[in-house]
Design an enzyme around this catalytic site. Structure first.
Site, mmCIF file in Angstrom:
data_model
loop_
_atom_site.group_PDB
_atom_site.id
_atom_site.type_symbol
_atom_site.label_atom_id
_atom_site.label_comp_id
_atom_site.label_asym_id
_atom_site.label_seq_id
_atom_site.Cartn_x
_atom_site.Cartn_y
_atom_site.Cartn_z
ATOM 1 N N HIS A 353 -2.565 -8.449 1.650
ATOM 2 C CA HIS A 353 -2.758 -7.126 2.225
ATOM 3 C C HIS A 353 -2.297 -7.140 3.671
ATOM 4 C CE1 HIS A 353 -5.468 -4.077 4.343
ATOM 5 N NE2 HIS A 353 -4.683 -3.344 3.570
ATOM 6 N N SER A 354 -1.485 -6.167 4.051
ATOM 7 C CA SER A 354 -1.045 -6.005 5.431
ATOM 8 C C SER A 354 -0.352 -7.279 5.920
ATOM 9 C CB SER A 354 -2.252 -5.633 6.310
ATOM 10 O OG SER A 354 -1.853 -5.249 7.597
ATOM 11 N N LEU A 355 -0.831 -7.869 7.017
ATOM 12 C CA LEU A 355 -0.217 -9.089 7.536
ATOM 13 C C LEU A 355 -0.296 -10.224 6.527
ATOM 14 C CD1 LEU A 355 1.102 -10.579 9.925
ATOM 15 C CD2 LEU A 355 -1.203 -11.114 10.748
ATOM 16 N N SER A 357 0.349 -10.080 3.460
ATOM 17 C CA SER A 357 1.527 -10.029 2.592
ATOM 18 C C SER A 357 2.731 -10.667 3.274
ATOM 19 C CB SER A 357 1.845 -8.576 2.221
ATOM 20 O OG SER A 357 2.218 -7.827 3.369
#
Length: 721
Positions: A353-355, A357
């Site tokens: 998720h977010s960073l 990923s």
């Protein structure tokens, strides 16, 4: 405020502390509205159920174990020093100590109770279990009152009283001296709490329990900061929600397969790297705190604890810490899971998720696939750095005349691989030979880059038949490439994707699928200087990739436009888990089609009016027969109709299937969620929430389940509406 019995000194008192006498009429107040003439009911032993305590912000709530886990705990209750695995084997309960311990993450032990009696104060929303010793005394008291001795009371030393009026009405009363001072009326002062015997008499939802068989394992990596949603919950709590949603969807969308025993469940485990980065080991929090200004302290604390993670990841020192933590945590969890599930033979996937990923993207890009063939040099001979000499290498390239020049500067084969274009130019080597040497070094892997960064212009096939290539950078000149085992630096490579040069660890398995939630991967690749992702590129060890995002997510970026640059592809719309589109989206599409039809009709009418206006008056024209006039009019109307139909048919015709690179095996990569009706009113208002919505999104969970079970040959069923 009511005082729960666990707070009383009575808990450690002897049974003689209890006082048994007839209940006074005043103590029952207005609760004497019962049938006191009913006959005595025979005593029946109460059925216990096991609960565990969950604490959050100084509030304690008691939650029931599943029926399956409660039965296991009850059966093991008489044994000594027994440990029972519960909740999908994610927790262990030490039955004798009445403690519940997490297996896969750091969490303090929680209290466990064997519950038979429950209490709810007049301001409470749910029933709380009495401590076990007090429940036993209430049960013993219950035996005596079943001999038609109802209206008996049990008095506490502090003045509170439990009165058993009849089997259906049991109350706990609070002494007047302990009442809240702000109560509005005497009737509020005498309002008692409710006492219930047995879990079947309280409103609580008890789950049946999770399937024991695990079909697939998924590791979920969080983004920036310690909190993962607007309620400031940890990655552990958010993954718990996602797991619960997936279990519910399996029951509704794979009901037949579940009933036939074809499927079990998917296990989701959280991967926490934030605590390692901000822990005492790095000392970075203390260093940052020393230079932090004292003003707006809360905002600065939030920035230091959350937003700075983005900068830490672009720092070579802390990037190494983050990547090492993520990889080691995943490998540790994988080993522990396989140890506890020895019969597991399913695949493993990863979610970021977010960073998180971006961390997984860089990590997967730098994995090594042992099945890959050695890269070939232009003349077809493989490179062997241990066997080849500088002279042999230059001879292969037809550049042996520069051997003396290089040896005069003590340049061997390894140092040649570290040279950049300017270094060779300073030695007096012309442009053509310089390009040959640099191109050869990158093609053959002489530059010690992680395999995910090695991207020769010519494709080479691996043993699986898949082509391996990489990325095309905007820069026109090569930059020096240092070994990943040497000092870290910021320099990027003409054929790389611009990651910080660190030593990327290897995962203990090959992920089946990589799911990115609300991912900034596309933005980071662009900022790093990446113009286009080669359509033939795929992760060395992972063959499937999905980029999932909410349309209003301010952090999410697309990836398909970086692969397919000549076609404007709309992202794939993720279906609603209950089927169809959301109502407001269907209405929006209908209005769009209606406006297009209206536009076509208006344009057709305007065109007809203009042609009539610009046409020479009929009287000045040579006479024509009626048939020719009709033909002209028919031709014009036919032309207008054809234009409108062609426009409408073009809209209705589905786009031909386009192969979108090899990151997802040629399938689509970008998948967009459907916004909720309330979100469509103001996309700015729900922007932050949109970035944090994935953990509770049933549509997202269903997409993961479909991808996982499609590969297992189990089709999804559409639930009954």
């Amino acid at each position: 405020q009511s005082y729960f019995p666990q707070d009383f000194p009575l808990m450690n008192s002897s049974p003689e502390t209890f006082i048994l006498d007839e209940a006074s009429p005043s103590s029952t107040s207005s609760f004497e509205m019962i049938d006191m003439e009913s006959g005595p009911a025979p005593y029946q032993e109460v059925q216990p159920h096991w609960f565990f305590c969950r604490r959050a912000d100084d509030n304690a709530s008691w939650l029931p174990f599943s029926r399956k886990d409660s039965d296991k705990l009850e059966n093991a209750n008489q044994e000594d020093e027994v440990v029972i695995a519960v909740e999908g084997e994610r927790y262990d309960v030490h039955v004798k100590d009445r403690k519940r311990y997490a297996v896969y993450w750091e969490q303090g032990p929680t209290e466990v109770r064997r519950c038979t009696w429950f209490y709810k104060g007049n301001k409470d929303t749910r029933f709380m279990p009495y401590p076990e010793d007090f429940s036993k005394r209430l049960e013993a008291f219950m035996i005596s009152v079943t001999l038609n001795e109802w209206k008996r009371k049990l008095e506490f030393p502090n003045g509170e009283t439990v009165i058993l009026h009849n089997p259906k009405l049991m109350m706990q009363y609070q002494p007047i001296g302990l009442q809240d001072e702000w109560v509005s009326s005497p009737s509020e002062q005498t309002r008692p709490g409710t006492v219930k015997r047995g879990v079947n008499n309280i409103p609580v939802e008890i789950p049946d329990g999770e399937p024991e068989k695990v079909d697939h394992l998924v590791f979920m990596v969080h983004g920036i900061g310690p909190a993962c949603d607007l309620r400031f919950r940890s990655i552990i709590q958010c993954v718990n929600d996602f797991r619960s949603a997936s279990l519910s969807l399996l029951t509704s969308h794979y009901k037949r397969a579940e009933q036939d025993g074809l499927i079990g469940r998917v296990e989701f485990l959280p991967v926490n790297w934030h605590s390692a980065l901000h822990g005492d080991a790095t000392g970075v929090d203390e260093d940052i705190q020393r230079i932090t200004l004292p003003s707006i302290s809360r905002l600065r604390h939030f920035t230091n604890d959350t937003l700075l993670d983005l900068f830490f990841y672009n720092s070579p020192t802390y990037c190494q810490t983050i990547v090492d933590t993520v990889a080691s945590e995943i490998n540790m969890l994988h080993t522990l899971f396989r140890k506890r599930h020895s019969d597991f033979n399913g695949a493993v996937s990863v979610v970021g998720h977010s960073l998180g990923s971006l961390i997984l993207f860089d990590l997967l890009t730098n994995q090594r696939n042992g099945s890959r063939k050695a890269k070939e040099v232009p003349c077809g001979e493989p490179l062997d750095l241990n066997g080849d000499t500088l002279q042999q290498t230059l001879s292969r390239l037809g550049l042996q005349q520069y051997l003396d020049t290089l040896q005069a500067e003590n340049v061997d084969l390894e140092s040649l691989a570290l040279c950049q274009d300017g270094d060779l130019k300073d030695l007096g080597i012309p442009l053509g030979p310089r390009k040959k040497i640099l191109d050869y070094a990158f093609k053959t892997g002489a530059v010690h880059l992680p395999e995910g960064l090695q991207a020769p212009p010519q494709m080479t096939s691996n043993s699986d038949g898949n082509q391996s290539t990489g990325f095309t950078m905007q820069q026109s000149q090569f930059h020096r490439a240092q070994s990943v085992t040497s000092a870290v630096d910021y320099e990027y490579f003409d054929v790389g994707i611009g990651q910080v040069s660190i030593d990327y660890p290897q995962l203990a398995f090959h992920p089946q699928t990589f799911f990115a939630f609300g991912s900034p991967i596309g933005m980071f690749l662009t900022v790093r200087g990446l113009k286009q992702i080669d359509p033939n590129y795929s992760f060395p060890t992972c063959k499937s990739f999905y980029n999932i995002y909410h349309p209003y997510d301010p952090v999410a970026y697309r990836l398909e436009p970086m692969i397919v640059t000549d076609v404007d592809l709309e992202p794939m719309l993720i279906p609603h888990h209950k089927g169809r589109k959301r109502m407001h989206l269907e209405l929006k599409d209908s209005f769009t089609r209606m406006s297009m039809d209206l536009k076509n009709n208006v344009l057709g009418s305007l065109r007809t009016a203009w042609q009539s206006f610009s046409r020479i008056p009929v009287a000045a024209l040579p006479p024509v027969d009626e048939g020719n006039a009709t033909t002209e009019r028919d031709l014009h109307e036919t032309q207008v109709c054809d234009e409108a139909e062609s426009s409408g048919s073009a809209e209705q015709t589905e786009q031909p299937e386009i192969k979108v690179g090899m990151l997802n095996g040629g399938r689509r990569i970008d998948y967009v969620l459907q916004e909720k009706p309330i979100e469509s009113f103001n996309e700015y208002l729900f922007a932050i929430q949109s970035h944090l919505c994935y953990w509770e999104s049933e549509d997202t969970a269903l997409l993961l389940l479909k991808e996982i079970y499609d590969k297992l040959g189990v089709a999804m069923e559409q639930p009954q509406q």
